[in-house]
Write a protein that holds these residues in place. Structure first.
Motif, PDB file in Angstrom:
ATOM      1  N   ASP A 200     -20.232  63.075 -39.148  1.00  0.00           N
ATOM      2  CA  ASP A 200     -19.064  62.404 -39.733  1.00  0.00           C
ATOM      3  C   ASP A 200     -19.102  61.193 -39.878  1.00  0.00           C
ATOM      4  O   ASP A 200     -18.804  60.501 -41.075  1.00  0.00           O
ATOM      5  CB  ASP A 200     -18.031  62.775 -38.808  1.00  0.00           C
ATOM      6  CG  ASP A 200     -17.441  64.176 -38.679  1.00  0.00           C
ATOM      7  OD1 ASP A 200     -17.703  65.062 -39.719  1.00  0.00           O
ATOM      8  OD2 ASP A 200     -16.783  64.545 -37.569  1.00  0.00           O
ATOM      9  N   THR A 204     -19.455  62.136 -43.962  1.00  0.00           N
ATOM     10  CA  THR A 204     -18.237  62.652 -44.155  1.00  0.00           C
ATOM     11  C   THR A 204     -17.309  61.577 -44.511  1.00  0.00           C
ATOM     12  O   THR A 204     -16.488  61.756 -45.303  1.00  0.00           O
ATOM     13  CB  THR A 204     -17.674  63.486 -42.820  1.00  0.00           C
ATOM     14  OG1 THR A 204     -18.431  64.308 -42.456  1.00  0.00           O
ATOM     15  CG2 THR A 204     -16.383  64.107 -43.223  1.00  0.00           C
ATOM     16  N   ILE A 207     -17.205  56.703 -48.250  1.00  0.00           N
ATOM     17  CA  ILE A 207     -16.047  56.548 -49.483  1.00  0.00           C
ATOM     18  C   ILE A 207     -16.998  57.146 -50.681  1.00  0.00           C
ATOM     19  O   ILE A 207     -16.164  57.855 -51.516  1.00  0.00           O
ATOM     20  CB  ILE A 207     -15.610  55.234 -49.650  1.00  0.00           C
ATOM     21  CG1 ILE A 207     -14.330  55.312 -50.766  1.00  0.00           C
ATOM     22  CG2 ILE A 207     -16.595  54.051 -50.004  1.00  0.00           C
ATOM     23  CD1 ILE A 207     -13.200  56.280 -50.354  1.00  0.00           C
ATOM     24  N   GLN A 210     -17.187  60.759 -50.665  1.00  0.00           N
ATOM     25  CA  GLN A 210     -15.810  61.567 -50.799  1.00  0.00           C
ATOM     26  C   GLN A 210     -15.266  61.485 -52.226  1.00  0.00           C
ATOM     27  O   GLN A 210     -14.783  62.546 -52.865  1.00  0.00           O
ATOM     28  CB  GLN A 210     -14.635  60.825 -49.945  1.00  0.00           C
ATOM     29  CG  GLN A 210     -14.900  61.052 -48.308  1.00  0.00           C
ATOM     30  CD  GLN A 210     -13.401  60.739 -47.578  1.00  0.00           C
ATOM     31  OE1 GLN A 210     -12.644  60.736 -48.329  1.00  0.00           O
ATOM     32  NE2 GLN A 210     -13.769  60.614 -46.147  1.00  0.00           N
ATOM     33  N   ASN A 211     -15.824  60.366 -52.803  1.00  0.00           N
ATOM     34  CA  ASN A 211     -15.430  60.086 -54.258  1.00  0.00           C
ATOM     35  C   ASN A 211     -16.197  61.449 -55.026  1.00  0.00           C
ATOM     36  O   ASN A 211     -15.822  61.844 -56.202  1.00  0.00           O
ATOM     37  CB  ASN A 211     -15.775  59.023 -54.882  1.00  0.00           C
ATOM     38  CG  ASN A 211     -14.863  58.167 -54.218  1.00  0.00           C
ATOM     39  OD1 ASN A 211     -13.562  58.333 -54.105  1.00  0.00           O
ATOM     40  ND2 ASN A 211     -14.980  56.611 -54.363  1.00  0.00           N
ATOM     41  N   LYS A 214     -14.471  64.908 -53.471  1.00  0.00           N
ATOM     42  CA  LYS A 214     -12.834  65.385 -53.427  1.00  0.00           C
ATOM     43  C   LYS A 214     -12.611  65.674 -55.149  1.00  0.00           C
ATOM     44  O   LYS A 214     -12.712  64.735 -55.919  1.00  0.00           O
ATOM     45  CB  LYS A 214     -12.052  64.505 -52.860  1.00  0.00           C
ATOM     46  CG  LYS A 214     -12.171  64.393 -51.333  1.00  0.00           C
ATOM     47  CD  LYS A 214     -11.179  63.364 -50.471  1.00  0.00           C
ATOM     48  CE  LYS A 214     -11.211  63.574 -49.091  1.00  0.00           C
ATOM     49  NZ  LYS A 214     -10.490  62.725 -48.586  1.00  0.00           N
ATOM     50  N   PHE A 268     -15.142  69.210 -51.259  1.00  0.00           N
ATOM     51  CA  PHE A 268     -15.024  68.537 -49.941  1.00  0.00           C
ATOM     52  C   PHE A 268     -14.489  69.382 -49.053  1.00  0.00           C
ATOM     53  O   PHE A 268     -14.995  69.672 -47.843  1.00  0.00           O
ATOM     54  CB  PHE A 268     -14.176  67.454 -49.865  1.00  0.00           C
ATOM     55  CG  PHE A 268     -14.038  66.683 -48.914  1.00  0.00           C
ATOM     56  CD1 PHE A 268     -15.236  65.762 -48.360  1.00  0.00           C
ATOM     57  CD2 PHE A 268     -12.916  66.775 -48.071  1.00  0.00           C
ATOM     58  CE1 PHE A 268     -14.863  65.045 -47.333  1.00  0.00           C
ATOM     59  CE2 PHE A 268     -12.915  65.820 -46.853  1.00  0.00           C
ATOM     60  CZ  PHE A 268     -13.937  65.062 -46.554  1.00  0.00           C
TER      61      PHE A 268
END
Length: 379
Positions: A200, A204, A207, A210-211, A214, A268
């Motif tokens: 994580d 995880t 950033i 995630q971009n 997600k 995600f």
């Protein structure tokens, strides 16, 4: 999807409108997961259509199985999905046992489930490392293989193999677990719980990661059902599909664990499903590792098995989704017909829908979340 190989060389003959760009992606690049070849129609950087092409490693596994006995054909299925040998063998053994109405000793049932869950963790580990590498991060790949090697070491001690174990057989398991098995599994779990937290921190929460994930690769629950998706791909869209819960086999109905669901419907969400499922596998293993019953590890069976005339079907939950085994028997020592319902084929069929309208730069990330193993698709 196409089973023949047809690399488009003359772009003037390719489908699409004027101004579209047709490109061939794979199979040479590792991010296309081995041998998968995609013909992609682009308008600028926007994907208009994807045609997956199969047929690079087709070995006629189902046809081969029809010429092998009920003990022999199970070994072939280890090669069908090389990250899921135990679970594939398990599915076939259950189908044969269903035909024979064979009762499996409780010790063997517990050992089988332990092996399945260790396999699930090892498979998700490889997926996690490869997924991060698809996005350009190489370090997680080494972390993932470090933990996966620990599981392979444990399995090798009991099964004598690290990839194609051939350990689960009709009636039980090939041989009893190694005396070190329980201690090594418990030592692994102590270490592994800390490693998941590291995953994580490393990936995880990043950033950039995630971009990239997600809101990318959207697949609604209705479309997941329509395409026949199962496993983490379906559960990432909030579709309940865990065979261990819906159609319990062995001792799964006696164990406490959760079916992991996410409702993000994007890349995600599919990523988080697999991370959380590794924790659920740990939970299952912890319930069993100190409670392996004494007794036989294999039921007494005849050297040559004969299934009564009829049709038999069983299903299990692999790391990639539902694996179904359908056997048609005419009462002989080999299957008259056999068919596998593999999870990868249906999940891949949703790729065009997932990626269409998105950018070519997001394709590899979206495809990575499908966790494709091509021999499982092109058998």
């Amino acid at each position: 999807m196409y089973r023949h190989t047809e690399i488009i060389k003359d772009l003037s003959q390719a489908p699409g409108e004027e101004g579209d760009l047709i490109i061939n992606v794979g199979p040479q690049h590792p991010a296309t997961h081995g041998v998968l070849h995609l013909v992609i129609t682009l308008n600028g950087e926007t994907i208009k259509n994807i045609e997956p092409h199969l047929g690079f490693i087709h070995r006629s596994i189902e046809k081969m199985c029809e010429s092998l006995t009920y003990r022999q054909f199970i070994y072939v299925t280890s090669r069908m999905d090389y990250l899921s040998s135990h679970i594939n063998n398990h599915a076939c053994a259950l189908c044969v046992e269903k035909g024979l109405q064979l009762e499996v000793p409780s010790r063997a049932q517990v050992i089988r489930v332990l092996m399945d869950e260790l396999t699930r963790i090892a498979s998700h580990e490889l997926w996690w490392g490869a997924m991060a590498m698809d996005l350009g991060a190489f370090t997680p790949f080494f972390h993932a293989f470090r933990e996966r090697e620990s599981i392979n070491d444990i399995m090798e001690e009991t099964c004598g193999a690290r990839l194609t174990m051939n350990y689960i057989v009709p009636g039980g398991v090939m041989q009893d677990i190694h005396p070190n098995f329980q201690k090594r599994v418990k030592d692994f779990l102590v270490l592994y719980k800390r490693k998941i937290d590291e995953y994580d921190e490393l990936v995880t929460g990043n950033i950039i990661f995630q971009n990239r994930m997600k809101g990318v690769g959207y697949l609604s629950a209705e479309d997941a059902i329509s395409y026949g998706c199962t496993g983490p791909v379906a559960r990432g869209s909030g579709v309940s599909s865990d065979i261990r819960k819906l159609y319990p086999y062995e001792i799964y109905d006696k164990l406490e664990f959760d079916e992991v669901l996410e409702t993000g419907c994007d890349s995600f969400a599919r990523y988080m499903i697999r991370l959380r499922e590794m924790n659920q596998s740990i939970r299952i293993i912890e319930q069993l590792i100190d409670n392996i019953p004494d007794g036989d590890f294999q039921a007494k069976t005849k050297a040559v098995l004969k299934l009564p005339k009829g049709d038999f079907y069983t299903r299990v939950e692999t790391a990639r989704g539902e694996l179904g085994v359908y056997i048609v028997s005419e009462g002989g020592t080999t299957p008259y017909r056999i068919k596998f319902r593999s999870p990868g084929f249906s999940n891949l069929s949703a790729l065009n829908h997932i990626a269409k309208g998105g950018k070519i730069g997001d394709l590899i990330a979206s495809m990575g979340t499908l966790d494709l193993v091509i021999p499982d698709i092109d058998r």
